[in-house]
Design a protein around this motif. Structure first.
Motif, PDB file in Angstrom:
ATOM      1  N   GLY A  11      40.088  38.208  38.055  1.00 24.66           N
ATOM      2  CA  GLY A  11      40.269  37.837  36.910  1.00 24.66           C
ATOM      3  C   GLY A  11      39.935  38.890  35.829  1.00 24.66           C
ATOM      4  N   LEU A  12      41.197  39.771  35.491  1.00 27.99           N
ATOM      5  CA  LEU A  12      41.126  40.690  34.626  1.00 27.99           C
ATOM      6  C   LEU A  12      41.976  40.564  33.351  1.00 27.99           C
ATOM      7  CD1 LEU A  12      41.622  43.527  37.547  1.00 27.99           C
ATOM      8  CD2 LEU A  12      39.488  42.891  36.451  1.00 27.99           C
ATOM      9  N   ALA A  13      41.558  41.040  32.402  1.00 22.19           N
ATOM     10  CA  ALA A  13      42.229  40.706  31.168  1.00 22.19           C
ATOM     11  C   ALA A  13      43.701  41.216  31.026  1.00 22.19           C
ATOM     12  CB  ALA A  13      41.322  41.155  30.070  1.00 22.19           C
ATOM     13  N   ASP A  14      43.962  42.361  31.441  1.00 12.20           N
ATOM     14  CA  ASP A  14      45.064  42.943  31.229  1.00 12.20           C
ATOM     15  C   ASP A  14      45.466  44.211  32.356  1.00 12.20           C
ATOM     16  OD1 ASP A  14      43.665  45.290  30.415  1.00 12.20           O
ATOM     17  OD2 ASP A  14      43.859  44.806  28.271  1.00 12.20           O
ATOM     18  N   LEU A  15      46.488  44.844  32.196  1.00 14.81           N
ATOM     19  CA  LEU A  15      46.801  45.642  32.928  1.00 14.81           C
ATOM     20  C   LEU A  15      45.890  47.039  33.044  1.00 14.81           C
ATOM     21  CD1 LEU A  15      48.977  46.830  35.120  1.00 14.81           C
ATOM     22  CD2 LEU A  15      50.570  47.353  33.307  1.00 14.81           C
ATOM     23  N   ASP A  16      45.482  47.334  31.557  1.00 21.21           N
ATOM     24  CA  ASP A  16      44.785  48.382  31.816  1.00 21.21           C
ATOM     25  C   ASP A  16      43.319  48.089  32.487  1.00 21.21           C
ATOM     26  OD1 ASP A  16      45.993  50.172  30.166  1.00 21.21           O
ATOM     27  OD2 ASP A  16      45.254  49.353  28.552  1.00 21.21           O
ATOM     28  N   ALA A  17      42.899  46.796  32.452  1.00 23.52           N
ATOM     29  CA  ALA A  17      41.573  46.594  33.329  1.00 23.52           C
ATOM     30  C   ALA A  17      41.911  46.485  34.715  1.00 23.52           C
ATOM     31  CB  ALA A  17      41.288  45.151  32.858  1.00 23.52           C
ATOM     32  N   LEU A  18      43.091  46.248  34.964  1.00 25.32           N
ATOM     33  CA  LEU A  18      43.495  46.344  36.545  1.00 25.32           C
ATOM     34  C   LEU A  18      43.383  47.812  36.891  1.00 25.32           C
ATOM     35  CD1 LEU A  18      44.495  44.797  39.059  1.00 25.32           C
ATOM     36  CD2 LEU A  18      46.608  45.077  38.269  1.00 25.32           C
ATOM     37  N   ASN A  19      44.178  48.594  36.375  1.00 22.93           N
ATOM     38  CA  ASN A  19      44.130  50.001  36.518  1.00 22.93           C
ATOM     39  C   ASN A  19      42.584  50.542  36.724  1.00 22.93           C
ATOM     40  OD1 ASN A  19      46.994  49.844  36.911  1.00 22.93           O
ATOM     41  ND2 ASN A  19      47.202  50.665  34.991  1.00 22.93           N
ATOM     42  N   THR A  20      42.077  50.311  35.743  1.00 25.08           N
ATOM     43  CA  THR A  20      40.509  50.694  35.592  1.00 25.08           C
ATOM     44  C   THR A  20      39.849  50.364  36.827  1.00 25.08           C
ATOM     45  OG1 THR A  20      40.427  50.773  33.186  1.00 25.08           O
ATOM     46  CG2 THR A  20      38.334  50.754  34.267  1.00 25.08           C
ATOM     47  N   ALA A  21      39.763  48.999  37.367  1.00 24.18           N
ATOM     48  CA  ALA A  21      39.175  48.382  38.477  1.00 24.18           C
ATOM     49  C   ALA A  21      39.523  49.128  39.709  1.00 24.18           C
ATOM     50  CB  ALA A  21      39.179  46.991  38.603  1.00 24.18           C
ATOM     51  N   PHE A  22      40.802  49.337  39.784  1.00 23.45           N
ATOM     52  CA  PHE A  22      41.293  50.110  41.193  1.00 23.45           C
ATOM     53  C   PHE A  22      40.901  51.393  41.225  1.00 23.45           C
ATOM     54  CE2 PHE A  22      42.922  46.009  42.109  1.00 23.45           C
ATOM     55  CZ  PHE A  22      42.792  45.540  43.143  1.00 23.45           C
ATOM     56  N   ALA A  23      40.805  52.044  39.921  1.00 19.58           N
ATOM     57  CA  ALA A  23      40.324  53.407  40.139  1.00 19.58           C
ATOM     58  C   ALA A  23      38.725  53.833  40.334  1.00 19.58           C
ATOM     59  CB  ALA A  23      40.693  54.136  38.658  1.00 19.58           C
ATOM     60  N   LEU A  24      37.984  52.554  40.522  1.00 21.63           N
ATOM     61  CA  LEU A  24      36.608  52.786  40.783  1.00 21.63           C
ATOM     62  C   LEU A  24      36.640  53.101  42.240  1.00 21.63           C
ATOM     63  CD1 LEU A  24      35.172  49.959  38.894  1.00 21.63           C
ATOM     64  CD2 LEU A  24      34.988  52.312  38.253  1.00 21.63           C
ATOM     65  N   PRO A  25      35.687  54.283  42.657  1.00 25.67           N
ATOM     66  CA  PRO A  25      35.523  54.366  44.071  1.00 25.67           C
ATOM     67  C   PRO A  25      35.052  53.391  44.903  1.00 25.67           C
ATOM     68  CG  PRO A  25      34.899  56.379  42.760  1.00 25.67           C
ATOM     69  CD  PRO A  25      35.021  55.145  41.779  1.00 25.67           C
ATOM     70  N   CYS A  26      34.251  52.661  44.393  1.00 28.19           N
ATOM     71  CA  CYS A  26      33.689  51.360  45.182  1.00 28.19           C
ATOM     72  C   CYS A  26      34.622  50.417  45.523  1.00 28.19           C
ATOM     73  CB  CYS A  26      32.462  51.038  44.440  1.00 28.19           C
ATOM     74  SG  CYS A  26      32.986  50.132  42.635  1.00 28.19           S
ATOM     75  N   ILE A  27      35.572  50.230  44.510  1.00 30.73           N
ATOM     76  CA  ILE A  27      36.615  49.493  45.084  1.00 30.73           C
ATOM     77  C   ILE A  27      37.559  49.870  46.083  1.00 30.73           C
ATOM     78  CG2 ILE A  27      38.990  48.250  44.269  1.00 30.73           C
ATOM     79  CD1 ILE A  27      36.109  47.051  42.706  1.00 30.73           C
ATOM     80  N   GLY A  28      37.896  51.161  46.018  1.00 30.96           N
ATOM     81  CA  GLY A  28      38.704  51.780  47.223  1.00 30.96           C
ATOM     82  C   GLY A  28      37.935  51.691  48.447  1.00 30.96           C
ATOM     83  N   GLU A  29      36.638  51.854  48.430  1.00 27.83           N
ATOM     84  CA  GLU A  29      35.831  51.942  49.756  1.00 27.83           C
ATOM     85  C   GLU A  29      35.698  50.545  50.451  1.00 27.83           C
ATOM     86  OE1 GLU A  29      32.069  53.526  48.586  1.00 27.83           O
ATOM     87  OE2 GLU A  29      33.087  55.575  48.152  1.00 27.83           O
ATOM     88  N   PHE A  30      35.623  49.502  49.440  1.00 26.07           N
ATOM     89  CA  PHE A  30      35.535  48.148  49.742  1.00 26.07           C
ATOM     90  C   PHE A  30      36.626  47.626  50.441  1.00 26.07           C
ATOM     91  CE2 PHE A  30      36.585  43.717  48.975  1.00 26.07           C
ATOM     92  CZ  PHE A  30      35.510  42.937  49.446  1.00 26.07           C
TER      93      PHE A  30
END
Length: 51
Positions: A11-30
């Protein structure tokens, strides 16, 4: 036809939030760890356009 064996809802507010979330190293590792144990292909369903 697709059959889900797992569903993840973000549940993300907009495309910028989506891009920010997937740029986090912990998300990529997960995601990499999950996919190594359970190979899958992702699809998008019932999705409203991001603004």
């Amino acid at each position: 036809m697709a059959v889900a064996s797992a569903v993840v809802q973000l549940g993300l507010a907009d495309l910028d939030a989506l891009n920010t979330a997937f740029a986090l190293p912990c998300i990529g590792e997960f995601i990499a760890g999950w996919q190594a144990r359970r190979p899958y292909r992702a699809i998008r369903v019932n999705h409203e356009p991001l603004t």
